[in-house]
Design an enzyme around this catalytic site. Structure first.
Site, mmCIF file in Angstrom:
data_model
loop_
_atom_site.group_PDB
_atom_site.id
_atom_site.type_symbol
_atom_site.label_atom_id
_atom_site.label_comp_id
_atom_site.label_asym_id
_atom_site.label_seq_id
_atom_site.Cartn_x
_atom_site.Cartn_y
_atom_site.Cartn_z
ATOM 1 N NE ARG A 181 -3.804 0.636 2.236
ATOM 2 C CZ ARG A 181 -5.086 0.686 2.381
ATOM 3 N NH1 ARG A 181 -5.228 1.201 3.557
ATOM 4 N NH2 ARG A 181 -6.132 0.024 2.016
ATOM 5 C CD GLN A 206 -13.376 -2.098 -0.777
ATOM 6 O OE1 GLN A 206 -12.413 -2.094 0.224
ATOM 7 N NE2 GLN A 206 -14.925 -2.804 -0.146
ATOM 8 N NE ARG A 236 -10.548 -5.221 0.871
ATOM 9 C CZ ARG A 236 -9.414 -4.408 1.365
ATOM 10 N NH1 ARG A 236 -10.247 -2.827 1.657
ATOM 11 N NH2 ARG A 236 -8.756 -4.296 0.713
ATOM 12 C CB CYS A 295 -14.372 1.658 -0.109
ATOM 13 S SG CYS A 295 -13.990 3.379 0.459
ATOM 14 C CG ASP A 340 -13.417 6.464 -1.002
ATOM 15 O OD1 ASP A 340 -13.703 5.853 0.044
ATOM 16 O OD2 ASP A 340 -12.133 6.662 -1.632
ATOM 17 C CG HIS A 382 -8.740 0.061 -2.717
ATOM 18 N ND1 HIS A 382 -7.843 -1.325 -2.744
ATOM 19 C CD2 HIS A 382 -8.750 -0.063 -1.437
ATOM 20 C CE1 HIS A 382 -7.747 -1.678 -0.945
ATOM 21 N NE2 HIS A 382 -8.918 -0.524 -0.520
#
Ligand code: CP
Ligand code: NVA
Length: 302
Positions: free
Chosen positions: A102, A132, A287, A259, A219, A129
């Protein structure tokens, strides 16, 4: 499939294979069936940004698959003191079976994959991402029974989530509409690709984008690394919120996803969030299952 750097590297069939395996691993987990497919394997997890879901789901996932995971904070690695990613990649490839990273720049993830000799998984960059979105697609299919033909609507910042959601939904044959302020559009190349490969719109009107949607998604207005822009962004994104008016424009049985982490009364009202908490926390749970499927595909022997 050698890495998971961004969803555009995957074919629709590869995405579908991951979703199917994720469903199977979830079923096995729920029914107490062990699946120690990655016994003896080690995943290194490099974090240059904070995380709750990504870190814990990858670590627990590796454990459930019979392997182990190492949490590697960039503050503690030499990478944080300037050791080049090219060298880090070649060293870690001698110890580990896979790396999850990340970070900020997508190029760093691409370089890690190019210079290393083991699978690399993007656990979030400023650009994408993918982990996700695999969990998101899994959750939509779980709740709606299908993906193809559904209308998906994202409200908010044209950020890493928007970029990956566009690619994921269009690849799965969904209609994708984005509502965002003119200065905060998703990646230009991704939007061009979406226009050429599916039913895609990007508008400043939240209600137009949400009209007859099957799935609504939002988001945060300021992503990790954009903390100093928070005040400007709060002004720019006013109205880019999933609330009762937006729900009324969507289909009556529309589902809502986020998310996480969520900022209540900014991008989503408390009321909508809590009404759809079941879907949102299924999404968070998935996830784990979706990433286990990715780990099996990338680190498994067959
Ligand atoms: N959604 C997500 O990636 O959460 P974390 O930042 O907690 O990992
Ligand atoms: N866009 C958010 C997603 C967090 C999972 C961020 O990058 O901070």
């Amino acid at each position: 499939m050698k890495h998971l750097l961004k969803l555009s590297d995957l074919s629709s069939n590869e995405i579908m294979d991951i979703l199917n395996l994720a469903d199977q691993l979830k079923y096995e987990k729920k029914n107490g069936i062990e699946h120690k497919i990655l016994s003896g394997k080690t995943l290194g997890m490099i974090f240059q940004k904070s995380s709750t879901r990504t870190r814990v789901s990858f670590e627990a996932g590796m454990y459930q698959l019979g392997g182990s995971a190492l949490f590697l904070s960039s503050n503690d690695l030499q990478i944080g003191r300037g050791e080049p990613v090219q060298d880090t990649a070649r060293v870690l490839s001698r110890y580990l079976d896979g790396i999850m990273i990340r970070t900020f720049a997508q190029q760093e993830v691409e370089d890690l994959a190019a210079y290393g000799s083991i699978p690399v998984i993007n656990g979030l960059t400023d650009y994408a991402h993918p982990c996700q979105v695999l969990a998101d697609l899994m959750t939509i299919r779980e709740h709606k029974g299908m993906l193809k033909g559904l209308k998906f609507c994202f409200v908010g910042d044209g950020n890493n989530m928007a970029n990956s959601l566009i690619v994921g939904t269009i690849k799965m044959g969904m209609e994708c509409s984005i509502a965002c302020p003119a200065d905060y559009k998703p990646d230009t190349g991704i939007m061009k690709w979406a226009q050429e490969n599916g039913k895609f719109t990007c508008t400043e009107s939240v209600l137009d984008a949400a009209k007859d949607a099957d799935v609504l998604y939002t988001d945060v207005w300021a992503s990790m690394g954009q903390e100093s822009e928070a005040a400007i962004r709060t002004a720019a994104f006013k109205g880019y919120q999933i609330n009762d008016d937006v729900m009324a424009a969507a289909k009556p049985d529309a589902m809502v996803l986020h998310c996480l982490p969520a900022h209540r009364e900014e991008e989503i009202t408390e009321k909508v969030f809590e009404t759809h908490a079941n879907e949102i926390f299924d999404e968070a749970e998935n996830r784990l299952h979706a990433q286990k499927a990715v780990l099996v595909k990338l680190l498994g022997n067959s």
